[in-house]
Design a protein around this motif. Sequence first.
Motif, PDB file in Angstrom:
ATOM      1  N   TYR A  20       0.825  -1.200   0.000  1.00 43.78           N
ATOM      2  CA  TYR A  20       0.000   0.000   0.000  1.00 43.78           C
ATOM      3  C   TYR A  20       0.862   1.254   0.000  1.00 43.78           C
ATOM      4  O   TYR A  20       1.887   1.324   0.679  1.00 43.78           O
ATOM      5  N   CYS A  21       0.387   2.227  -0.706  1.00 53.48           N
ATOM      6  CA  CYS A  21       0.973   3.560  -0.719  1.00 53.48           C
ATOM      7  C   CYS A  21       0.168   4.425   0.249  1.00 53.48           C
ATOM      8  O   CYS A  21      -1.067   4.315   0.312  1.00 53.48           O
ATOM      9  N   ASN A  22       0.873   5.265   0.994  1.00 55.53           N
ATOM     10  CA  ASN A  22       0.210   6.113   1.998  1.00 55.53           C
ATOM     11  C   ASN A  22       0.800   7.509   2.024  1.00 55.53           C
ATOM     12  O   ASN A  22       2.034   7.675   1.963  1.00 55.53           O
ATOM     13  N   HIS A  23      -0.079   8.474   2.130  1.00 53.43           N
ATOM     14  CA  HIS A  23       0.338   9.868   2.308  1.00 53.43           C
ATOM     15  C   HIS A  23      -0.642  10.483   3.296  1.00 53.43           C
ATOM     16  O   HIS A  23      -1.841  10.624   2.986  1.00 53.43           O
ATOM     17  N   GLY A  24      -0.159  10.831   4.480  1.00 52.49           N
ATOM     18  CA  GLY A  24      -1.036  11.382   5.503  1.00 52.49           C
ATOM     19  C   GLY A  24      -2.128  10.384   5.851  1.00 52.49           C
ATOM     20  O   GLY A  24      -1.857   9.242   6.209  1.00 52.49           O
ATOM     21  N   SER A  25      -3.366  10.804   5.716  1.00 51.33           N
ATOM     22  CA  SER A  25      -4.488   9.920   6.014  1.00 51.33           C
ATOM     23  C   SER A  25      -5.012   9.208   4.766  1.00 51.33           C
ATOM     24  O   SER A  25      -6.032   8.517   4.823  1.00 51.33           O
ATOM     25  N   ASN A  26      -4.308   9.357   3.666  1.00 49.17           N
ATOM     26  CA  ASN A  26      -4.759   8.795   2.395  1.00 49.17           C
ATOM     27  C   ASN A  26      -4.026   7.493   2.068  1.00 49.17           C
ATOM     28  O   ASN A  26      -2.802   7.421   2.207  1.00 49.17           O
ATOM     29  N   TRP A  27      -4.797   6.513   1.626  1.00 47.53           N
ATOM     30  CA  TRP A  27      -4.262   5.197   1.301  1.00 47.53           C
ATOM     31  C   TRP A  27      -4.734   4.760  -0.081  1.00 47.53           C
ATOM     32  O   TRP A  27      -5.850   5.085  -0.500  1.00 47.53           O
ATOM     33  N   GLY A  28      -3.851   4.007  -0.755  1.00 44.22           N
ATOM     34  CA  GLY A  28      -4.276   3.378  -1.984  1.00 44.22           C
ATOM     35  C   GLY A  28      -4.988   2.074  -1.698  1.00 44.22           C
ATOM     36  O   GLY A  28      -5.142   1.667  -0.535  1.00 44.22           O
ATOM     37  N   GLN A  29      -5.385   1.392  -2.772  1.00 39.96           N
ATOM     38  CA  GLN A  29      -6.134   0.146  -2.626  1.00 39.96           C
ATOM     39  C   GLN A  29      -5.210  -1.060  -2.508  1.00 39.96           C
ATOM     40  O   GLN A  29      -5.662  -2.161  -2.164  1.00 39.96           O
ATOM     41  N   GLY A  30      -3.940  -0.858  -2.796  1.00 36.66           N
ATOM     42  CA  GLY A  30      -2.960  -1.922  -2.673  1.00 36.66           C
ATOM     43  C   GLY A  30      -2.703  -2.663  -3.973  1.00 36.66           C
ATOM     44  O   GLY A  30      -3.550  -2.701  -4.877  1.00 36.66           O
TER      45      GLY A  30
END
Length: 113
Positions: A96-106
């Motif tokens: 998973y990619c993450n930036h702050g409170s935002n996440w990708g679907q993986g």
Amino acid sequence: VQLVESGGGLVQAGGSLRLACKTSGFITSVFNSDDLNWYRQAPGKQREFVASISRTGLTNYLDAVKGRFTASRDNANKRAYLQMNSLKPEDTGVYYCNHGSNWGQGTQVTVPS
């Protein structure tokens, strides 16, 4: 804001993959204000931190991937990458990619034993 990972797949032990995280909806200043992180979750296990990269390129890695994984980011295009070399079966999981409170679907990475 949206983060979309790609580049996962099935690879034999010792092989390589390059994951990408494409983002959209970020104002440039917001994208540059925080680290871009990579996490993974193996079957039956908790999600764990893998790598991070700051706006200026400072990186941190999980000990188990140091020397094998390299995080990078393209601030102009608001993207991030994770180069994974010498892959091992224990690297299997959803990344998973993450930036702050935002996440990708993986994106799934599978390294058969």
